[in-house]
Design a protein around this motif. Structure first.
Motif, PDB file in Angstrom:
ATOM      1  N   TRP A  46      -5.887   6.328  63.231  1.00 51.79           N
ATOM      2  CA  TRP A  46      -5.419   7.034  62.246  1.00 51.79           C
ATOM      3  C   TRP A  46      -5.086   8.765  62.037  1.00 51.79           C
ATOM      4  O   TRP A  46      -3.845   8.861  62.074  1.00 51.79           O
ATOM      5  CB  TRP A  46      -6.342   6.433  61.190  1.00 51.79           C
ATOM      6  CG  TRP A  46      -5.577   7.246  59.912  1.00 51.79           C
ATOM      7  CD1 TRP A  46      -5.786   8.314  58.607  1.00 51.79           C
ATOM      8  CD2 TRP A  46      -4.007   6.098  59.120  1.00 51.79           C
ATOM      9  NE1 TRP A  46      -4.743   8.432  57.535  1.00 51.79           N
ATOM     10  CE2 TRP A  46      -3.842   7.494  57.687  1.00 51.79           C
ATOM     11  CE3 TRP A  46      -3.215   5.651  59.473  1.00 51.79           C
ATOM     12  CZ2 TRP A  46      -3.081   7.188  56.994  1.00 51.79           C
ATOM     13  CZ3 TRP A  46      -2.447   5.152  58.549  1.00 51.79           C
ATOM     14  CH2 TRP A  46      -2.436   5.847  57.679  1.00 51.79           C
ATOM     15  N   GLU A  47      -5.817   9.114  62.783  1.00 48.57           N
ATOM     16  CA  GLU A  47      -6.079  10.566  62.826  1.00 48.57           C
ATOM     17  C   GLU A  47      -5.487  11.300  64.390  1.00 48.57           C
ATOM     18  O   GLU A  47      -4.268  12.405  63.431  1.00 48.57           O
ATOM     19  CB  GLU A  47      -7.634  11.282  62.851  1.00 48.57           C
ATOM     20  CG  GLU A  47      -8.860  10.872  61.535  1.00 48.57           C
ATOM     21  CD  GLU A  47      -7.703  11.584  60.705  1.00 48.57           C
ATOM     22  OE1 GLU A  47      -7.170  13.160  60.413  1.00 48.57           O
ATOM     23  OE2 GLU A  47      -8.062  11.196  59.097  1.00 48.57           O
ATOM     24  N   ARG A  50      -1.813  10.797  62.929  1.00 47.95           N
ATOM     25  CA  ARG A  50      -1.235  11.646  62.236  1.00 47.95           C
ATOM     26  C   ARG A  50      -0.938  13.054  62.684  1.00 47.95           C
ATOM     27  O   ARG A  50      -0.477  14.117  62.020  1.00 47.95           O
ATOM     28  CB  ARG A  50      -2.325  12.006  61.180  1.00 47.95           C
ATOM     29  CG  ARG A  50      -2.552  10.662  59.993  1.00 47.95           C
ATOM     30  CD  ARG A  50      -3.462  10.889  58.941  1.00 47.95           C
ATOM     31  NE  ARG A  50      -3.715  12.397  57.750  1.00 47.95           N
ATOM     32  CZ  ARG A  50      -3.779  13.146  57.955  1.00 47.95           C
ATOM     33  NH1 ARG A  50      -5.646  13.093  58.881  1.00 47.95           N
ATOM     34  NH2 ARG A  50      -3.648  14.100  58.008  1.00 47.95           N
ATOM     35  N   ILE A  71       3.005  16.193  60.794  1.00 46.20           N
ATOM     36  CA  ILE A  71       3.246  14.202  59.988  1.00 46.20           C
ATOM     37  C   ILE A  71       2.966  15.047  58.670  1.00 46.20           C
ATOM     38  O   ILE A  71       1.581  15.303  58.653  1.00 46.20           O
ATOM     39  CB  ILE A  71       2.814  13.227  60.456  1.00 46.20           C
ATOM     40  CG1 ILE A  71       3.774  12.962  61.438  1.00 46.20           C
ATOM     41  CG2 ILE A  71       2.705  11.955  58.924  1.00 46.20           C
ATOM     42  CD1 ILE A  71       3.125  11.433  61.957  1.00 46.20           C
ATOM     43  N   SER A  73       0.986  13.220  55.642  1.00 49.61           N
ATOM     44  CA  SER A  73       0.906  11.336  55.209  1.00 49.61           C
ATOM     45  C   SER A  73       0.224  11.723  54.467  1.00 49.61           C
ATOM     46  O   SER A  73      -0.986  10.992  53.426  1.00 49.61           O
ATOM     47  CB  SER A  73      -0.038  11.622  56.630  1.00 49.61           C
ATOM     48  OG  SER A  73      -1.186  12.010  56.312  1.00 49.61           O
ATOM     49  N   VAL A  97       1.682   4.723  52.713  1.00 49.39           N
ATOM     50  CA  VAL A  97       0.544   5.312  53.428  1.00 49.39           C
ATOM     51  C   VAL A  97      -0.384   4.307  52.949  1.00 49.39           C
ATOM     52  O   VAL A  97      -1.356   4.754  51.877  1.00 49.39           O
ATOM     53  CB  VAL A  97       0.644   6.526  53.174  1.00 49.39           C
ATOM     54  CG1 VAL A  97      -0.795   7.671  53.990  1.00 49.39           C
ATOM     55  CG2 VAL A  97       1.841   7.514  53.704  1.00 49.39           C
ATOM     56  N   LYS A  99      -4.175   4.555  54.128  1.00 50.16           N
ATOM     57  CA  LYS A  99      -5.200   5.316  55.404  1.00 50.16           C
ATOM     58  C   LYS A  99      -6.030   4.366  56.347  1.00 50.16           C
ATOM     59  O   LYS A  99      -6.221   3.615  55.551  1.00 50.16           O
ATOM     60  CB  LYS A  99      -5.988   6.167  54.791  1.00 50.16           C
ATOM     61  CG  LYS A  99      -6.834   6.697  55.174  1.00 50.16           C
ATOM     62  CD  LYS A  99      -8.230   7.927  54.589  1.00 50.16           C
ATOM     63  CE  LYS A  99      -8.790   8.731  55.763  1.00 50.16           C
ATOM     64  NZ  LYS A  99      -9.671   9.448  55.316  1.00 50.16           N
ATOM     65  N   LEU A 103       0.762   3.029  58.138  1.00 55.80           N
ATOM     66  CA  LEU A 103       2.416   3.732  58.392  1.00 55.80           C
ATOM     67  C   LEU A 103       3.311   3.491  57.814  1.00 55.80           C
ATOM     68  O   LEU A 103       3.635   3.304  59.249  1.00 55.80           O
ATOM     69  CB  LEU A 103       2.032   5.182  58.977  1.00 55.80           C
ATOM     70  CG  LEU A 103       1.974   6.450  59.213  1.00 55.80           C
ATOM     71  CD1 LEU A 103       2.024   6.549  57.391  1.00 55.80           C
ATOM     72  CD2 LEU A 103       1.956   7.674  60.339  1.00 55.80           C
TER      73      LEU A 103
END
Length: 185
Positions: A46-47, A50, A71, A73, A97, A99, A103
């Motif tokens: 995820w990180e 982004r 991004i 986010s 979004v 988390k 996305l």
């Protein structure tokens, strides 16, 4: 300019080891899907997702430098690119979004931006055991294209395959070594 862009995209396809799948092509649009398993936690993936400056190919930017990508986010946020000294580009607008799970963004990327095309890109993340994450990317495009969706679909297919490969490589890379006071010589 447009022909040069198409030629660059065709070159990218020839040199791309993994290609997404064109699931459907019609006169009014197409669907591209690809699923990869990344050897990293969903949080890490995820990180990384982004941070497109870490994984989006510089060959598929307007500025020629992935460091200019970012991004924001959150819904209504932007997958954007700075054009130093010239302006900026909105590649897509974030519309969903969740988390660590999903996305979704709306935007016609690259040369599609200049055509009458509406497109949605979705990244869905799901755990695969304790240490891996399955990422399914779907890109649905429709509208009008003077080029023709039958010609565009395989081009987009190759470009998006490259990007997903980049995401996998970046998410699986070891974190950078910390810089301490002794390392700043």
């Amino acid at each position: 300019m447009f022909r040069a862009t198409i030629a660059a995209v065709l070159f990218a396809i020839v040199t791309t080891p993994a290609i997404a799948d064109v699931v459907k092509t019609e006169a009014a649009g197409f669907v591209v899907e690809k699923t990869v398993t990344i050897d990293a936690s969903a949080d890490t993936v995820w990180e990384t997702l982004r941070a497109p400056q870490r994984w989006w190919s510089k060959e598929h930017t307007w500025s020629g430098d992935s460091a200019n990508l970012y991004i924001d986010s959150q819904a209504t946020g932007c997958f954007c690119e700075k054009l130093p000294g010239r302006g900026s580009v909105q590649h897509a607008r974030l519309i969903f979004v969740d988390k660590g799970k999903m996305l979704r963004m709306e935007g016609a990327f690259g040369p599609l931006q200049g055509e009458a095309i509406v497109a949605t890109m979705t990244f869905e993340l799901s755990p695969e055991g304790d240490k891996a994450t399955k990422v399914k990317m779907t890109y649905v495009a429709g509208g009008y294209s003077p080029t023709g969706f039958e010609k565009l679909a395989p081009l987009v297919d190759g470009v998006l395959g490259t990007q997903l490969d980049g995401l996998k490589t970046a998410a699986e890379a070891p974190p950078p070594a910390p810089v301490g006071p002794d390392d700043k010589k």
